[in-house]
Design a protein around this motif. Structure first.
Motif, PDB file in Angstrom:
ATOM      1  N   GLY A   1       0.767  -1.230   0.047  1.00  0.00           N
ATOM      2  CA  GLY A   1      -0.041  -0.053   0.075  1.00  0.00           C
ATOM      3  C   GLY A   1       0.760   1.182   0.016  1.00  0.00           C
ATOM      4  N   THR A   2       1.940   1.162   0.905  1.00  0.00           N
ATOM      5  CA  THR A   2       2.860   2.467   0.839  1.00  0.00           C
ATOM      6  C   THR A   2       3.492   2.527  -0.656  1.00  0.00           C
ATOM      7  OG1 THR A   2       3.380   2.060   3.083  1.00  0.00           O
ATOM      8  CG2 THR A   2       4.912   3.338   1.739  1.00  0.00           C
ATOM      9  N   GLY A   3       3.833   1.536  -1.329  1.00  0.00           N
ATOM     10  CA  GLY A   3       4.444   1.852  -2.704  1.00  0.00           C
ATOM     11  C   GLY A   3       3.368   2.177  -3.670  1.00  0.00           C
ATOM     12  N   VAL A   4       2.242   1.626  -3.494  1.00  0.00           N
ATOM     13  CA  VAL A   4       1.158   2.296  -4.507  1.00  0.00           C
ATOM     14  C   VAL A   4       0.809   3.936  -4.251  1.00  0.00           C
ATOM     15  CG1 VAL A   4      -1.462   1.761  -4.925  1.00  0.00           C
ATOM     16  CG2 VAL A   4       0.121  -0.091  -4.789  1.00  0.00           C
ATOM     17  N   GLY A   5       0.720   3.989  -2.875  1.00  0.00           N
ATOM     18  CA  GLY A   5       0.257   5.492  -2.604  1.00  0.00           C
ATOM     19  C   GLY A   5       1.289   6.528  -3.023  1.00  0.00           C
ATOM     20  N   GLY A   6       2.691   5.917  -2.823  1.00  0.00           N
ATOM     21  CA  GLY A   6       3.767   6.737  -3.442  1.00  0.00           C
ATOM     22  C   GLY A   6       4.045   6.749  -4.932  1.00  0.00           C
ATOM     23  N   SER A   7       3.456   5.679  -5.603  1.00  0.00           N
ATOM     24  CA  SER A   7       3.598   5.790  -7.119  1.00  0.00           C
ATOM     25  C   SER A   7       2.344   6.856  -7.533  1.00  0.00           C
ATOM     26  CB  SER A   7       3.569   4.277  -7.455  1.00  0.00           C
ATOM     27  OG  SER A   7       4.313   3.493  -7.126  1.00  0.00           O
ATOM     28  N   ILE A   8       1.390   6.737  -6.985  1.00  0.00           N
ATOM     29  CA  ILE A   8       0.327   7.652  -7.349  1.00  0.00           C
ATOM     30  C   ILE A   8       0.486   9.049  -7.206  1.00  0.00           C
ATOM     31  CG2 ILE A   8      -1.999   8.323  -6.904  1.00  0.00           C
ATOM     32  CD1 ILE A   8      -2.677   5.578  -6.142  1.00  0.00           C
ATOM     33  N   MET A   9       1.228   9.313  -6.230  1.00  0.00           N
ATOM     34  CA  MET A   9       1.798  10.661  -5.916  1.00  0.00           C
ATOM     35  C   MET A   9       2.711  11.160  -6.937  1.00  0.00           C
ATOM     36  SD  MET A   9      -0.332  12.201  -3.752  1.00  0.00           S
ATOM     37  CE  MET A   9      -1.549  11.338  -4.458  1.00  0.00           C
ATOM     38  N   VAL A  10       3.755  10.257  -7.233  1.00  0.00           N
ATOM     39  CA  VAL A  10       4.887  10.651  -7.981  1.00  0.00           C
ATOM     40  C   VAL A  10       4.254  11.029  -9.596  1.00  0.00           C
ATOM     41  CG1 VAL A  10       6.786   9.573  -9.102  1.00  0.00           C
ATOM     42  CG2 VAL A  10       6.449   9.556  -6.587  1.00  0.00           C
TER      43      VAL A  10
END
Length: 460
Positions: A243-252
């Motif tokens: 989930g942390t990776g997905v959330g960061g990817s969306i923001m990037v």
């Protein structure tokens, strides 16, 4: 003309209250084996199942202790043959003669292994390094502070022994999961709150340290009071990272220049992933081995997605940033596919570790092949190791899946049997009967003491 009779004996279990065969039959009762299989696969037992298992094993231990020395010997000699007769997997139950009561107590005690000590020390050193950075310590003072806190964290069981009474490997695994996720979530809060400021490092370090300590302690206490299966802990851990990776990817992909939004995306994704992982674990009780296998597939999926994103960026100068959502998306897809693949398989911890080992070995082989080829494309350096890891992962998983499903099928057939019928021929008794005294041959009841064929019928 005198007919030679076929001497037979029919033995119905119950003539000997405590026999080796009787003990073995009691230890292979369907209800007990079902609960034992569930426990051995790492699944959480209900309160009634745990109580049944404890009471029944106490009964088996009493039964075994009432066997005579000759029956003990018969059991040791015949157990493997009886297990093969009913296609049962070899197992050592807490009531078997290989394991005594003192060993049962020792099995429940938590032993601090080298890995546990190293992890405790690593977190303590990190907390000390963060403290030194916040306080402005430099040189030997900063290094010394980090090692002092590392030592203090290792001395936790000595300083406060009552806190660690009755803990298990799962308790420490939950605590370590809380520490690493708390570290990420605390840092995410720091980035969301102070990411746009000129010097946000100290605030981020402070919040990550507090988050790690707090969430680690919460996870420790919750697991100690309400024991959760190792599979559930591992699944929540995996989804917390995912989930942390997905959330960061969306923001990037959507707001690459705003640090506050990046931190918010990391925090939202991490907490959301943790909640999703908990929900997934409540729907199906995955074993530790199951989660090891599906987590590896998620990581491999992320590698293949990253290779795709790199390849696309090489072939296009005006590529949308949304392409960097591909690694996270494929990692999620790999996780979901892995969950479907392991359902009903009940992989053991050993099998899960072997699957992870084979995946890592495949990736290393792929990297070596890539190194020898020395391709110009950066995507190839990621694609080949990831592809090799996937191949080895699926091959080993398929083998274990086939073995486990076949084992479960055999066990189900055995448990559905309502009676046991065995026959043993003893031709040597022909000569015993032939040369027996005439008065014995004249009495069929005495002659039956040396049968040519022994048929045993036992009802369950």
């Amino acid at each position: 003309m005198m007919l030679i009779p076929l001497f037979m004996s029919m033995n119905v279990w119950g003539q000997n209250l405590y026999s080796a065969r009787g003990y073995w039959l009691e230890s292979t009762k369907p209800a007990y084996l079902t609960i034992l299989d569930k426990w051995e696969s790492g699944q959480t037992l209900t309160t009634d199942e745990a109580a049944y298992k404890q009471d029944y094993e106490a009964y088996l231990l009493t039964y075994y202790n009432r066997l005579s020395a000759d029956e003990h010997l018969i059991y040791q000699q015949m157990k493997e043959e009886w297990d093969r007769e009913l296609a049962l997997p070899q197992r050592v139950t807490p009531s078997s003669p290989q394991q005594t009561q003192p060993q049962q107590v020792e099995k429940t005690e938590f032993i601090w292994r080298g890995r546990d000590r190293a992890i405790n020390a690593a977190y303590g050193i990190y907390y000390g390094a963060a403290l030194s950075s916040i306080a402005g310590f430099e040189g030997p003072g900063a290094v010394g502070t980090a090692f002092v806190t590392g030592g203090l964290w290792m001395l936790g069981p000595v300083i406060n022994p009552g806190k660690y009474e009755g803990i298990t490997e799962n308790t420490m695994r939950a605590a370590n999961t809380g520490k690493v996720l708390g570290l990420m979530y605390g840092a995410s809060i720091g980035i969301a709150a102070f990411g746009e400021e000129e010097h946000p490092t100290k605030a981020i370090l402070a919040l990550s340290t507090m988050g790690s300590i707090a969430l680690g302690e919460i996870a420790f206490q919750v697991q100690k009071k309400n024991s959760t299966s190792g599979g559930k802990i591992e699944l929540m851990r995996h989804y917390g990272f995912l989930g942390t990776g997905v959330g960061g990817s969306i923001m990037v992909a959507t707001n690459p220049d705003n640090a506050n939004l990046l931190g918010l995306g990391l925090l939202t994704g991490g907490v959301g992933g943790l909640l999703i992982g908990k929900g997934m674990a409540n729907q199906y009780d995955y074993t530790r081995g199951d989660v090891d296998a599906l987590s590896a597939l998620g990581v491999i999926g992320g590698g293949l997605g990253l290779a795709t994103a790199i390849s696309a960026s090489e072939n296009s100068n005006n590529l949308s940033r949304a392409i960097w959502l591909v690694p996270a998306s494929v990692a999620v897809a790999g996780t979901l596919i892995g969950q479907r693949q392991v359902r009903g398989v009940h992989l053991t911890k050993k099998q899960g570790s072997i699957i992870n080992l084979s995946s890592a070995g495949g990736a290393l082989i792929g990297f070596g092949v890539t190194l020898m080829a020395s391709p110009d494309s950066p995507a190839t350096w990621v694609a080949i190791p990831s592809s090799m890891a996937l191949i080895f992962h699926q091959l080993v998983l398929y083998g274990f899946k086939k073995d486990n499903l076949l084992r479960d099928l055999k066990s189900e057939k055995v448990r559905n049997k309502k009676f046991d019928l065995t026959m043993r021929a003893m031709p040597e008794n022909y000569f015993v009967n032939k040369y027996a005294p005439a008065r014995v041959l004249a009495d069929p009841r005495l002659a039956a003491a040396s049968p040519l064929v022994n048929i045993t019928l036992r009802f369950r």
